[in-house]
Design an enzyme around this catalytic site. Structure first.
Site, PDB file in Angstrom:
ATOM      1  N   LEU A   1       3.553   1.903  -2.096  1.00  0.00           N
ATOM      2  CA  LEU A   1       2.947   3.039  -2.769  1.00  0.00           C
ATOM      3  C   LEU A   1       1.844   3.543  -1.859  1.00  0.00           C
ATOM      4  CD1 LEU A   1       2.577   1.821  -6.493  1.00  0.00           C
ATOM      5  CD2 LEU A   1       4.305   3.373  -5.559  1.00  0.00           C
ATOM      6  N   ASP A   2       1.653   4.856  -1.813  1.00  0.00           N
ATOM      7  CA  ASP A   2       0.595   5.421  -0.986  1.00  0.00           C
ATOM      8  C   ASP A   2      -0.775   4.941  -1.457  1.00  0.00           C
ATOM      9  OD1 ASP A   2       2.549   6.814   0.342  1.00  0.00           O
ATOM     10  OD2 ASP A   2       2.240   8.678  -0.773  1.00  0.00           O
ATOM     11  N   ARG A   3      -1.751   5.086  -0.588  1.00  0.00           N
ATOM     12  CA  ARG A   3      -3.115   4.672  -0.916  1.00  0.00           C
ATOM     13  C   ARG A   3      -3.611   5.297  -2.213  1.00  0.00           C
ATOM     14  NH1 ARG A   3      -7.550   2.806   1.957  1.00  0.00           N
ATOM     15  NH2 ARG A   3      -6.589   3.071   3.996  1.00  0.00           N
TER      16      ARG A   3
END
Length: 272
Positions: free
Chosen positions: A134-136
């Protein structure tokens, strides 16, 4: 003329050892087996092995990539440990900020650090692998496992394991935009698979994908004219996120096999 890339010698040696281990009916590298069985994470296992603290069948082994099987006797600091390991899967509610990488150059931290900080002592000895990314700035459901086979199952394109996201977007997507998402959107890496797209509010879209391209949700919504402002993953397969932000729980065996469609080695062996 372009320089021909060379495989590092350590990697060539590791691959050779792995092939030899399989040919001999041995199952794993020592360092990885210790992490999978919950004895100690791989980095700690590697240090312990190189320091001469690990014995296999009464002999000190100092090579982390030494082949080993679950039937062998392994001791760390004189204490015997079983290498028999079942597949374990954890649900973690990822907050915004930490990255799904081993280190974070920005200093915010990693999801591995966040997870390990809240796990009880018996689970801290495992090497926990993230199942996808998952992205930051993306929050929500992130699965972890001690089994590389489950990582492959959860991320392989051919599995088509559905993942449900909720995105707050710019503007107000109309019926035409939602239908484009359902039919597939042409991106720079090709047409996306048909998706389930529903409106939850004037600026909130629920999007369920059965593939996992890089930044796919953000790119799809941007392609139909509605860039993502916030993104949250709330389900993988039939497993729905049900813990508070920063919290975790272990999935039951039936959730892994039924809700996520993963068959253990034992189940595979018993299948007709």
């Amino acid at each position: 003329m372009a320089r021909k890339s060379r495989t590092p010698k350590w990697l060539e040696a590791a691959r050779k050892r792995d092939a030899e281990a399989m040919a001999q009916g041995r199952s794993d590298w020592l360092m990885r087996a210790l992490g999978r069985a919950g004895v100690m994470p791989r980095a700690e296992a590697e240090a312990a092995i190189r320091a001469g603290r690990v014995e296999v069948d009464g002999q000190v082994v100092t090579e982390p990539f030494a082949p080993v099987s679950a039937t062998q006797t392994v001791r760390v600091d004189g204490r015997e440990h079983s290498l028999t390991a079942s597949t374990r899967v954890l649900m973690f509610h990822k907050p915004a900020g930490p990255v799904v990488h081993g280190t974070d150059p920005e200093g915010v931290g990693t999801v591995f650090e966040r997870l390990r900080a809240v796990l009880p002592e018996p689970l801290r000895g495992y090497e926990w692998l993230a199942v996808g990314r998952l992205d930051r700035d993306t929050t929500g459901l992130l699965l972890f496992t001690n089994d590389e086979r489950f990582v492959r199952h959860g991320t392989a394109p051919q599995t088509h394991l559905p993942k449900r996201y909720v995105a707050q977007v710019e503007g107000q997507p109309n019926a035409s935009a939602l239908q484009r998402l359902r039919d597939g959107v042409e991106l720079e890496d090709g047409l996306t698979r048909p998706a389930r797209a529903e409106s939850r509010a004037s600026d909130v879209v629920e999007l369920t994908l059965t593939e996992g391209r890089h930044h796919q949700v953000k790119r799809m919504l941007a392609a139909v004219g509605h860039p993502v402002l916030t993104l949250h993953r709330e389900a993988v397969g039939d497993v729905v996120l049900d813990v508070a932000e920063g919290g975790w729980r272990e999935l039951q065996e039936v959730e892994v096999s039924k809700a996520l469609g993963f068959r253990s080695e034992r189940e595979s062996d018993e299948a007709p």
